[in-house]
Design a protein around this motif. Structure first.
Motif, mmCIF file in Angstrom:
data_model
loop_
_atom_site.group_PDB
_atom_site.id
_atom_site.type_symbol
_atom_site.label_atom_id
_atom_site.label_comp_id
_atom_site.label_asym_id
_atom_site.label_seq_id
_atom_site.Cartn_x
_atom_site.Cartn_y
_atom_site.Cartn_z
ATOM 1 N N VAL A 1 13.823 19.672 28.742
ATOM 2 C CA VAL A 1 13.245 19.161 27.739
ATOM 3 C C VAL A 1 13.121 17.512 27.830
ATOM 4 O O VAL A 1 13.865 16.987 28.728
ATOM 5 C CB VAL A 1 14.288 19.051 26.587
ATOM 6 N N ARG A 2 12.219 16.985 27.198
ATOM 7 C CA ARG A 2 12.564 15.492 27.045
ATOM 8 C C ARG A 2 12.628 15.226 25.486
ATOM 9 O O ARG A 2 11.785 15.514 24.886
ATOM 10 C CB ARG A 2 11.037 14.791 27.738
ATOM 11 N N ILE A 3 13.535 14.289 25.374
ATOM 12 C CA ILE A 3 14.028 13.544 23.983
ATOM 13 C C ILE A 3 13.335 12.336 23.973
ATOM 14 O O ILE A 3 13.779 11.364 24.719
ATOM 15 C CB ILE A 3 15.286 13.768 23.830
ATOM 16 N N LEU A 4 12.522 12.177 23.013
ATOM 17 C CA LEU A 4 12.193 10.591 22.521
ATOM 18 C C LEU A 4 12.751 10.408 21.392
ATOM 19 O O LEU A 4 12.937 11.143 20.253
ATOM 20 C CB LEU A 4 10.335 10.699 22.396
ATOM 21 N N LEU B 1 15.510 10.560 27.231
ATOM 22 C CA LEU B 1 16.100 11.363 27.686
ATOM 23 C C LEU B 1 15.747 12.551 28.543
ATOM 24 O O LEU B 1 14.870 13.347 27.577
ATOM 25 C CB LEU B 1 17.582 11.784 26.998
ATOM 26 N N THR B 2 15.955 13.168 29.501
ATOM 27 C CA THR B 2 15.324 14.209 30.110
ATOM 28 C C THR B 2 16.448 14.997 30.648
ATOM 29 O O THR B 2 17.388 14.302 31.310
ATOM 30 C CB THR B 2 14.292 14.147 31.297
ATOM 31 N N GLY B 3 16.262 16.413 30.909
ATOM 32 C CA GLY B 3 17.239 17.303 31.233
ATOM 33 C C GLY B 3 16.936 18.630 30.783
ATOM 34 O O GLY B 3 15.795 18.939 30.530
ATOM 35 N N THR B 4 18.303 19.570 30.743
ATOM 36 C CA THR B 4 17.925 20.936 30.351
ATOM 37 C C THR B 4 18.834 21.310 29.125
ATOM 38 O O THR B 4 20.044 20.776 29.091
ATOM 39 C CB THR B 4 18.263 22.015 31.411
ATOM 40 N N ALA B 5 18.186 21.846 28.043
ATOM 41 C CA ALA B 5 18.915 22.094 26.740
ATOM 42 C C ALA B 5 20.056 22.957 27.264
ATOM 43 O O ALA B 5 19.285 24.213 27.604
ATOM 44 C CB ALA B 5 17.919 22.373 25.935
ATOM 45 N N ARG C 1 9.290 20.722 28.469
ATOM 46 C CA ARG C 1 8.714 20.362 29.602
ATOM 47 C C ARG C 1 8.434 21.625 30.454
ATOM 48 O O ARG C 1 9.113 22.583 30.368
ATOM 49 C CB ARG C 1 9.479 19.434 30.670
ATOM 50 N N ARG C 2 7.268 21.654 31.240
ATOM 51 C CA ARG C 2 6.945 22.797 31.850
ATOM 52 C C ARG C 2 7.181 22.653 33.360
ATOM 53 O O ARG C 2 7.500 21.289 33.977
ATOM 54 C CB ARG C 2 5.370 23.054 31.818
#
Length: 365
Positions: A316-319, A331-335, A364-365
């Motif tokens: 995921v990417r959190i805006l 923030l990017t990472g894995t939920a 994200r893909r």
């Protein structure tokens, strides 16, 4: 001239009596319209005025006045020598209080308004103190509902506009109860869960067949059918210290409307002409929702939400809308999990866990 002294308590009592009398009349009007429409929908042939008035327990004159009001609201009730008949193929499928059964007695309805959330705030602004519960574990006050056929200024999260064309469900659920702020984020999650469970009950073949349309929940407030958004939840509240004293859940759900956004969907697009009336869908939802809201702490909300999540386990990417203007990073990472208050737990690239309370979540893909 002689003026007798009358205590103020007399006028207060008189106002209460007048208000109660007014509410009784309103409730009777709702019940009469509800029963009349139920009878007319049950018979393909005309129903005589004597029979219909007798079933409702009102005079023929009162029945004529009620039918006239329903016609003004676009109900196609035809009158002839044999009685009254409702044209089924022209039923307007409204979400008026008399279309919602017992829920209608706590519902305020608008053919058109700017926003059901704003209407709910105006509706209860002077009643909040008397409706609040002192303890979160006290028996929960029944929810109040504000419904509109269309909104001219519907909004989503971060004050974004929400397209509210005729044919959707636009609803604000108002709860007066004292809930710790630490767990109030469970409420919009639960509202989404109940939508998924309701749709699965009404349309069990959604996730089956050659072209399945799984119904899932995307953090924090989206209801998805496949990869297209079909509904969303908005949370607002009144706060005292570390406690929410009033909770408003704004709900937008696409049913018979046709959203312009290609990333959005509506039930009518997926089910077709066999789609049941909106009033039946909303009643099924409210029935499940009220049962789920009995526990003010909503202890089952998180595990139930996880069952339908399309976010957990994905990159995921959190805006953060407020941060983008300041040039701050996303923030990017894995939920990986949901916190006790509905927060999203994200594992970043360095292995650390970040807890996110708000923001736009993109898969994200």
């Amino acid at each position: 001239m002689f003026f007798s002294w009358v205590p103020l308590t007399f006028f207060h009592s008189l106002a209460i009596v007048n208000h109660q009398y007014f509410m009784v009349n309103i409730n009777l009007s709702i019940q009469h319209r509800c029963k009349a429409l139920e009878i007319l929908r049950s018979f393909p042939n005309p129903v005589s005025a004597n029979i219909l008035a007798g079933e409702l327990g009102i005079s023929r004159v009162a029945l004529w006045k009620m039918v006239r009001k329903l016609r003004e609201l676009a109900y196609p009730i035809h009158t002839g020598r044999e009685g009254y008949q409702l044209a089924a193929d022209q039923d307007p499928d409204l979400l008026c209080p008399w279309e919602l059964g017992a829920f209608g007695l706590r519902t305020e309805w608008f053919p058109e308004t700017s926003s059901t959330m704003e209407e709910a705030k105006n509706r209860f602004s002077r009643r909040s103190q008397s409706l609040q519960r002192k303890e979160p574990t006290a028996p929960a006050q029944e929810p109040f509902y504000t419904v509109a056929e269309t909104q001219t200024a519907g909004r989503g999260r971060f004050h974004r506009s929400w397209e509210s064309l005729r044919g959707g469900i636009y609803l604000t659920v108002t709860l007066f109860r004292r809930v710790p702020l630490a767990i109030v984020g469970r409420y919009p999650l639960l509202a989404g869960v109940v939508w998924v469970e309701t749709l699965q009950e009404l349309f069990p073949t959604f996730s089956k067949g050659p072209t399945p349309h799984p119904i899932t929940l995307k953090w924090p407030n989206d209801i998805l059918m496949g990869n297209r958004k079909i509904g969303g939840i908005l949370l607002d509240m009144e706060v005292e210290g570390d406690t929410a004293t009033r909770i408003d859940l704004g709900i937008g759900f696409n049913v018979r409307n046709h959203p312009k956004d290609p990333k959005a969907a509506a039930l009518i697009d997926l089910i077709g002409p066999s789609l049941p009336p909106r009033r039946m869908i909303l009643q099924a939802y409210l029935h499940r929702l009220e049962r789920a809201l009995v526990d003010p702490y909503l202890k089952s909300a998180i595990p139930r939400w996880k069952r339908f999540s399309s976010t957990l386990g994905k990159p995921v990417r959190i805006l953060f809308p407020a941060s983008r203007a300041a040039g701050l990073s996303t923030l990017t990472g894995t939920a990986v999990d949901i916190g006790p208050g509905g927060e999203l737990v994200v594992r970043s690239s360095d292995g650390s866990l970040k807890v996110v309370s708000y923001g736009d979540c993109h898969h994200r893909r």
